[in-house]
Design a protein around this motif. Structure first.
Motif, PDB file in Angstrom:
ATOM      1  N   THR A   1       0.912  -1.296   0.166  1.00 19.41           N
ATOM      2  CA  THR A   1       0.253  -0.051  -0.202  1.00 19.41           C
ATOM      3  C   THR A   1       1.325   1.497   0.328  1.00 19.41           C
ATOM      4  OG1 THR A   1       0.044  -0.263   2.546  1.00 19.41           O
ATOM      5  CG2 THR A   1      -1.592  -1.044   1.654  1.00 19.41           C
ATOM      6  N   VAL A   2       2.394   1.470   0.380  1.00 15.22           N
ATOM      7  CA  VAL A   2       3.165   2.546   0.652  1.00 15.22           C
ATOM      8  C   VAL A   2       4.928   2.043   0.807  1.00 15.22           C
ATOM      9  CG1 VAL A   2       3.535   4.529   2.064  1.00 15.22           C
ATOM     10  CG2 VAL A   2       1.306   3.542   2.404  1.00 15.22           C
ATOM     11  N   GLU A   3       5.371   2.435  -0.399  1.00 13.01           N
ATOM     12  CA  GLU A   3       7.252   2.765  -0.393  1.00 13.01           C
ATOM     13  C   GLU A   3       7.175   3.464  -0.009  1.00 13.01           C
ATOM     14  OE1 GLU A   3       6.339  -0.007  -4.591  1.00 13.01           O
ATOM     15  OE2 GLU A   3       6.847   1.727  -4.521  1.00 13.01           O
ATOM     16  N   ALA A   4       8.346   3.228   0.268  1.00 11.79           N
ATOM     17  CA  ALA A   4       9.024   4.244   0.376  1.00 11.79           C
ATOM     18  C   ALA A   4      10.860   4.213   0.514  1.00 11.79           C
ATOM     19  CB  ALA A   4       8.757   4.650   2.252  1.00 11.79           C
ATOM     20  N   GLU A   5      11.549   4.966  -0.688  1.00 12.59           N
ATOM     21  CA  GLU A   5      13.007   5.586  -0.130  1.00 12.59           C
ATOM     22  C   GLU A   5      13.906   6.398   0.908  1.00 12.59           C
ATOM     23  OE1 GLU A   5      13.320   6.256  -3.729  1.00 12.59           O
ATOM     24  OE2 GLU A   5      13.004   4.911  -4.999  1.00 12.59           O
ATOM     25  N   GLY A   6      14.414   6.627   1.733  1.00 10.93           N
ATOM     26  CA  GLY A   6      15.194   7.562   2.548  1.00 10.93           C
ATOM     27  C   GLY A   6      16.661   6.844   2.925  1.00 10.93           C
ATOM     28  N   VAL A   7      17.317   7.850   2.767  1.00 11.01           N
ATOM     29  CA  VAL A   7      18.776   8.497   3.570  1.00 11.01           C
ATOM     30  C   VAL A   7      18.811   9.103   4.355  1.00 11.01           C
ATOM     31  CG1 VAL A   7      20.786   9.313   2.910  1.00 11.01           C
ATOM     32  CG2 VAL A   7      18.964   8.936   1.359  1.00 11.01           C
ATOM     33  N   PHE A   8      19.579   7.788   5.602  1.00  7.14           N
ATOM     34  CA  PHE A   8      19.893   7.531   6.483  1.00  7.14           C
ATOM     35  C   PHE A   8      21.285   8.422   6.786  1.00  7.14           C
ATOM     36  CE2 PHE A   8      16.006   5.134   5.954  1.00  7.14           C
ATOM     37  CZ  PHE A   8      15.248   5.898   7.717  1.00  7.14           C
ATOM     38  N   ILE A   9      21.647   8.923   8.114  1.00  5.62           N
ATOM     39  CA  ILE A   9      22.979   9.666   7.816  1.00  5.62           C
ATOM     40  C   ILE A   9      23.898   9.312   8.751  1.00  5.62           C
ATOM     41  CG2 ILE A   9      24.656  11.293   7.770  1.00  5.62           C
ATOM     42  CD1 ILE A   9      22.137  12.890   5.705  1.00  5.62           C
ATOM     43  N   GLN A  10      25.098   8.387   8.819  1.00  6.03           N
ATOM     44  CA  GLN A  10      25.740   8.738  10.326  1.00  6.03           C
ATOM     45  C   GLN A  10      26.350   9.928  10.771  1.00  6.03           C
ATOM     46  OE1 GLN A  10      28.245   4.395  10.416  1.00  6.03           O
ATOM     47  NE2 GLN A  10      27.633   4.736   8.022  1.00  6.03           N
TER      48      GLN A  10
END
Length: 222
Positions: A204-213
């Motif tokens: 139903t929902v898709e996501a893309e993310g950038v996570f930063i150290q």
């Protein structure tokens, strides 16, 4: 450590991390207690939304609950719960908005780490409704942000959300749902993650993310 109450205010460390040397066995026991209380409060929220009782009875219930709140206020932390940890590397974050054991607003989300990333099953009720019968879009984004962050922070490294892009393919119905997330690639301190929410009929929902150290943080611990 205080023996009569669990645990009284400790000095808050940098970024809300608190060193608290309560033994792990006691932490586990306390966590079960606060999770039980939060579960009852969660049921209360659902019952409050859906009740059809009359006004007079609701006023009586309100007064009863106000007395319960006063009892709970008799012993309180002075501020946010933060993230606590002990020398045995046991950590607890009972106020977390998504999976805090003491937070009745948090859906009962148990994230499982596997070879491909993370997944979790959750059953969302009336408290998470947006459009009639459907999950609020902001709740979907919050859940995805959390499970994707858990995936990016695997191997005991710390990451924070840089960007999160969501695509709502169709309405997400209230009820049982499956969350999944996996790492797509890594570039320096950036971890790229994909995630999704699905019901019995598919995504139903898709996501893309950038996570930063954070700068200076180790890539992994252990």
């Amino acid at each position: 450590m205080m023996s009569r109450r669990f645990p009284e205010a400790a000095a808050v460390g940098v970024g809300g991390f608190v060193r608290d040397d309560t033994p792990t066995e006691q932490v586990d026991r306390r966590e079960a207690v606060v999770a039980s209380l939060a579960g009852t409060v969660r049921d209360l929220v659902d019952a409050t939304i859906r009740t059809t009782l009359g006004d007079a009875e609701l006023h009586r219930i309100r007064d009863d609950l106000a007395a319960v709140v006063d009892r709970l206020r008799a012993g309180q932390l002075p501020g946010p719960a933060g993230i606590r940890y002990n020398s045995e590397r046991r950590s607890w974050n009972w106020g977390n908005a998504v999976m805090g054991a003491a937070n009745a607003l948090a859906p009962p989300l148990d994230v499982v780490h596997d070879a491909s990333g993370c997944h979790a099953d959750v059953d969302l009720g009336a408290a998470y409704e947006g459009p009639p019968g459907l999950v609020h879009g902001g709740v979907s984004a919050m859940l995805l942000d959390h499970i994707m962050g858990e995936t990016a922070s695997a191997m005991r490294r710390t990451t924070f959300t840089g960007t999160l892009t969501t695509r709502y393919r169709r309405g997400t119905p209230l009820g049982p749902l499956r969350l999944e997330a996996s790492i797509v690639r890594e570039e320096g301190r950036k971890v790229f993650v994909a995630g999704s929410i699905a019901d019995a009929d598919g995504v139903t929902v898709e996501a893309e993310g950038v996570f930063i150290q954070p700068a200076g943080a180790p890539a992994a611990d252990g």
